[in-house]
Every structure is written in structure tokens, then in C-alpha cells.
Design a protein around this motif. Structure first.
Motif, short mmCIF file in Angstrom:
data_model
loop_
_atom_site.label_atom_id
_atom_site.label_comp_id
_atom_site.label_asym_id
_atom_site.label_seq_id
_atom_site.Cartn_x
_atom_site.Cartn_y
_atom_site.Cartn_z
N GLY A 117 28.91 53.45 -64.02
CA GLY A 117 28.77 54.45 -62.98
C GLY A 117 28.47 55.83 -63.52
N GLY A 118 27.77 56.64 -62.70
CA GLY A 118 27.45 58.00 -63.07
C GLY A 118 26.24 58.17 -63.94
N LEU A 119 25.62 57.08 -64.38
CA LEU A 119 24.45 57.14 -65.25
C LEU A 119 23.26 56.48 -64.56
CD1 LEU A 119 26.17 56.31 -68.65
CD2 LEU A 119 25.28 58.54 -67.94
N ASP A 120 22.13 57.17 -64.60
CA ASP A 120 20.91 56.71 -63.93
C ASP A 120 19.95 56.14 -64.97
OD1 ASP A 120 18.59 56.34 -62.51
OD2 ASP A 120 18.48 58.38 -61.73
N PRO A 121 19.57 54.85 -64.84
CA PRO A 121 18.63 54.26 -65.81
C PRO A 121 17.32 55.04 -65.93
CG PRO A 121 19.58 52.56 -64.42
CD PRO A 121 20.01 53.87 -63.83
N GLU A 122 16.90 55.70 -64.85
CA GLU A 122 15.64 56.44 -64.88
C GLU A 122 15.73 57.71 -65.72
OE1 GLU A 122 12.89 55.29 -63.57
OE2 GLU A 122 13.93 53.51 -62.83
N ARG A 123 16.94 58.14 -66.05
CA ARG A 123 17.12 59.38 -66.79
C ARG A 123 17.45 59.15 -68.26
NH1 ARG A 123 21.00 62.93 -62.92
NH2 ARG A 123 20.55 64.56 -64.46
N VAL A 124 17.41 57.89 -68.68
CA VAL A 124 17.65 57.57 -70.09
C VAL A 124 16.41 56.85 -70.63
CG1 VAL A 124 19.13 56.41 -71.75
CG2 VAL A 124 20.11 57.33 -69.64
N THR A 125 15.64 57.53 -71.45
CA THR A 125 14.43 56.94 -72.01
C THR A 125 14.77 56.09 -73.23
OG1 THR A 125 13.19 58.89 -71.31
CG2 THR A 125 12.14 57.45 -72.93
N VAL A 126 14.30 54.86 -73.21
CA VAL A 126 14.55 53.95 -74.33
C VAL A 126 13.22 53.39 -74.82
CG1 VAL A 126 16.85 53.31 -73.50
CG2 VAL A 126 14.86 51.95 -72.80
N PRO A 127 13.15 52.94 -76.06
CA PRO A 127 11.91 52.35 -76.58
C PRO A 127 11.50 51.11 -75.80
CG PRO A 127 13.43 52.86 -78.37
CD PRO A 127 14.20 53.02 -77.09
N SER A 128 10.24 50.80 -75.86
CA SER A 128 9.73 49.60 -75.20
C SER A 128 10.42 48.36 -75.74
CB SER A 128 8.22 49.48 -75.44
OG SER A 128 7.71 48.28 -74.87
N GLY A 129 10.76 47.45 -74.84
CA GLY A 129 11.42 46.21 -75.23
C GLY A 129 12.92 46.25 -75.17
N VAL A 130 13.50 47.44 -74.94
CA VAL A 130 14.95 47.57 -74.82
C VAL A 130 15.34 47.37 -73.36
CG1 VAL A 130 16.95 49.08 -75.07
CG2 VAL A 130 15.12 49.11 -76.79
N ALA A 131 16.23 46.44 -73.10
CA ALA A 131 16.68 46.17 -71.74
C ALA A 131 17.70 47.22 -71.32
CB ALA A 131 17.30 44.78 -71.65
N VAL A 132 17.49 47.80 -70.13
CA VAL A 132 18.44 48.74 -69.55
C VAL A 132 19.02 48.10 -68.29
CG1 VAL A 132 18.82 51.05 -68.61
CG2 VAL A 132 17.14 50.70 -70.45
N GLU A 133 20.31 47.82 -68.30
CA GLU A 133 20.93 47.08 -67.22
C GLU A 133 22.09 47.87 -66.62
OE1 GLU A 133 21.59 42.87 -67.92
OE2 GLU A 133 20.62 43.07 -69.87
N PRO A 134 21.98 48.24 -65.34
CA PRO A 134 23.11 48.92 -64.69
C PRO A 134 24.15 47.91 -64.23
CG PRO A 134 21.25 48.77 -63.18
CD PRO A 134 20.79 48.19 -64.49
N ALA A 135 25.40 48.27 -64.38
CA ALA A 135 26.48 47.40 -63.91
C ALA A 135 26.61 47.50 -62.40
CB ALA A 135 27.80 47.80 -64.58
N SER A 136 27.17 46.48 -61.80
CA SER A 136 27.37 46.47 -60.36
C SER A 136 28.38 47.53 -59.96
CB SER A 136 27.87 45.09 -59.91
OG SER A 136 28.30 45.12 -58.57
N ALA A 137 28.07 48.25 -58.87
CA ALA A 137 29.01 49.24 -58.35
C ALA A 137 30.29 48.59 -57.84
CB ALA A 137 28.35 50.03 -57.23
N GLU A 138 30.26 47.28 -57.66
CA GLU A 138 31.44 46.55 -57.20
C GLU A 138 32.56 46.60 -58.24
OE1 GLU A 138 32.19 42.33 -54.87
OE2 GLU A 138 30.72 42.36 -56.50
N PHE A 139 32.18 46.75 -59.52
CA PHE A 139 33.16 46.76 -60.61
C PHE A 139 32.97 48.02 -61.45
CE2 PHE A 139 31.93 42.21 -59.96
CZ PHE A 139 33.06 41.85 -59.22
N PRO A 140 33.38 49.18 -60.96
CA PRO A 140 33.08 50.44 -61.66
C PRO A 140 33.75 50.59 -63.01
CG PRO A 140 34.55 50.82 -59.79
CD PRO A 140 34.09 49.41 -59.68
N CYS A 141 34.91 49.98 -63.21
CA CYS A 141 35.61 50.12 -64.49
C CYS A 141 35.28 48.98 -65.44
CB CYS A 141 37.11 50.21 -64.26
SG CYS A 141 38.07 50.79 -65.68
#
Length: 281
Positions: free
Chosen positions: A206-230
Motif C-alpha cells: 500500500g501507498g506505492l504506485d507501480p506507475e511511479r517506480v521505473t524499473v528496467p525492462s523484464g522486471v515484474a512489478v506486482e502490486p499486492a491486493s488491497a485486501e491484505f494491506p499488511c
């Protein structure tokens, strides 16, 4: 000694079968609500999930491989306290696990609690006081003293993760860092700068936006479900542990806990680098 991730599981929990609310708990929360000038929602309490930390810890232990070596340290990390003050998950785990572990809880840190738990476990290991540790991370939606909806949503499940740490395992959560007093923009910038080379995946809480973190090509960026914030990012790690171990590249988990609202409000960034590059199994 460096602690390594030798096992990880995550489970979701739905509500219990309908049953009358415990009169003792109803009285506690009614009195508490009156004391603080708010209202106790007994109907909501009747329909809540009502999974205690102990209930969830028992399921997590059953899901882990059988533990035969002594466990030296147990930490229960959560963003909210257990709704039933009569039960103690750390006491249950102390009795259920082999050995005579030091056991305590971590709370009042929001979703940063699991990172603090890992940092403390690493310090115990460095001092030679821990060869095997168990960290449980708990999300509980039953907060009857608060008339507002749970932060996960009114229909959210409870959730919990267990991280087993020992000398052997596919990954080492060695790089735990926590920084306070950051705006959301500062937190995203610091995380971008801290990402290691050869990264396999970035798991965002929570609190982090995948669109605001630039990563190299081929790196998977996966947001966790808001259902389980901790426990969400730790659930992603547990579910994909064999995949990450096979890739033998670093994985980063991160959470940002805002304090207040708006871009100008400071918060705490926590992140952990799990090194799968030097596997020991």
C-alpha cells in the motif's frame, strides 16, 4: 549468521459460521466506545470475520513443513491489535513450536511492522541468539470499536503470512531498510534509487504506485491486493517462492505508510531485498 528464507506461506480467511457475539467482548467494546465518545456497532460485530490471531497462526503452522529443530525467536507483526484480548498468538506459538523461543508482538507501526520484525530477527542472528525464527504477519478486519469500515473494505477477508528463517533456504532477506519523514514523491524516488541490479521482481504494498517506480525492462512489478494491506507483499513472496528461487535474482518488497493525507504529509518507506542469488538449500 545470515538468516535465510526457508519457508513461507500465506492464507486468506473468510468469516466464521454465524454465531452470537461473545457477551464478554460485547461488554468490553461497548464500554470502550462509551469511554471514547463513539459507538459500538454490535450488528457489524455479529457479521464480522472474527478470526483471531491465534486461529490464523494455527492454520499457518499446519501449512508449513513440520518443524523439528528448535525455534529461537517468534514475532507476530500486525497493523491492528487482535480483537479478542483474551487470546495471545505468541503464547500459542511458544507452546506449539519446538524449543523455548523468545516471543513478542510488533504493532503501532502500520504495515511497516513486518519489516521491523525482519530487521530485529537479523540482529538477533548477528548476535548469535537466533538460528531459526518464525515471523507471522496478520491482517484482521474485525475492529468493532471503530464505527468506520475496515480499511480493506467491508467484504474483505482476513489474511496472514508466515516467514520461516534459518541457516538454509533459497533466499536471504538481508537488505531491510526503513526511512521516516518522507513525502510520497520522496518515497518513490528513494525506492527507485535503491533498487539493486539484476532485479527479478518488485512487490509493492500500500501507498506505492507501480506507475511511479521505473524499473528496467523484464522486471515484474506486482502490486499486492488491497485486501491484505499488511501481509499482501509477503503473500506474493510466499506464492511465488519456487519461481523466485529458480530465477536466482533479487526480489524487492516495499510498503509506504502515509501519516495523514496529501503529497506534503510525511510517511515511512520500508523495503526489503531478498537475495536469491546465492542459494543454500
Amino acid at each position: 549468521m545470515t538468516l535465510r528464507l526457508s519457508g513461507a506461506v500465506h492464507r486468506a480467511f473468510t468469516g466464521r459460521p454465524p454465531a452470537p457475539a461473545d457477551p464478554f467482548l460485547v461488554r468490553i467494546y461497548s464500554d470502550m466506545a462509551e469511554l471514547y465518545g463513539t459507538a459500538f456497532d454490535q450488528e457489524r460485530f455479529e457479521h464480522a470475520n472474527r478470526n483471531t490471531f491465534t486461529d490464523m497462526a494455527r492454520v499457518l503452522l499446519d501449512a508449513l513443513p513440520p518443524l523439528t529443530d528448535p525455534v529461537d525467536l517468534v514475532v507476530v507483526a500486525s497493523a491492528v491489535p487482535d480483537f479478542d484480548p483474551r487470546q495471545s498468538a505468541v503464547s500459542y506459538l511458544t507452546d506449539a513450536l519446538p524449543g523455548t523461543p523468545v516471543a513478542f508482538t510488533l504493532s503501532d507501526q502500520g504495515d511497516a511492522a513486518p519489516y521491523t520484525a525482519l530487521r530485529l530477527a537479523g540482529q538477533y542472528a548477528t548476535e548469535g541468539r537466533t538460528k531459526q525464527a518464525l515471523i507471522t504477519v496478520v491482517d484482521q478486519t474485525t475492529v468493532p470499536a471503530n464505527p468506520g469500515p475496515p480499511r480493506q473494505g467491508t467484504d474483505a477477508r482476513d489474511g496472514a503470512a508466515a516467514l520461516l528463517l534459518s541457516a538454509e533456504g533459497p533466499g536471504a532477506p538481508a537488505g531491510v531498510r526503513q526511512y521516516g519523514g518522507l513525502t510520497p514523491e520522496d518515497a518513490h524516488a528513494l525506492l527507485r534509487e535503491a533498487l539493486p541490479g539484476g532485479l527479478s521482481a518488485l512487490l509493492l504494498g500500500g501507498g506505492l504506485d507501480p506507475e511511479r517506480v521505473t524499473v528496467p525492462s523484464g522486471v515484474a512489478v506486482e502490486p499486492a491486493s488491497a485486501e491484505f494491506p499488511c501481509s499482501g507483499v509477503w503473500g506474493l513472496l510466499a506464492d511465488r517462492l519456487p519461481h523466485f528461487a529458480g530465477q536466482r535474482r533479487p526480489v524487492v518488497l516495499a510498503d509506504f505508510v502515509p501519516q495523514g493525507t496529501g503529497e506534503a504529509k510525511a510517511g515511512e518507506l520500508s523495503f526489503c531485498v531478498v537475495d536469491f542469488g546465492s542459494t543454500r538449500a
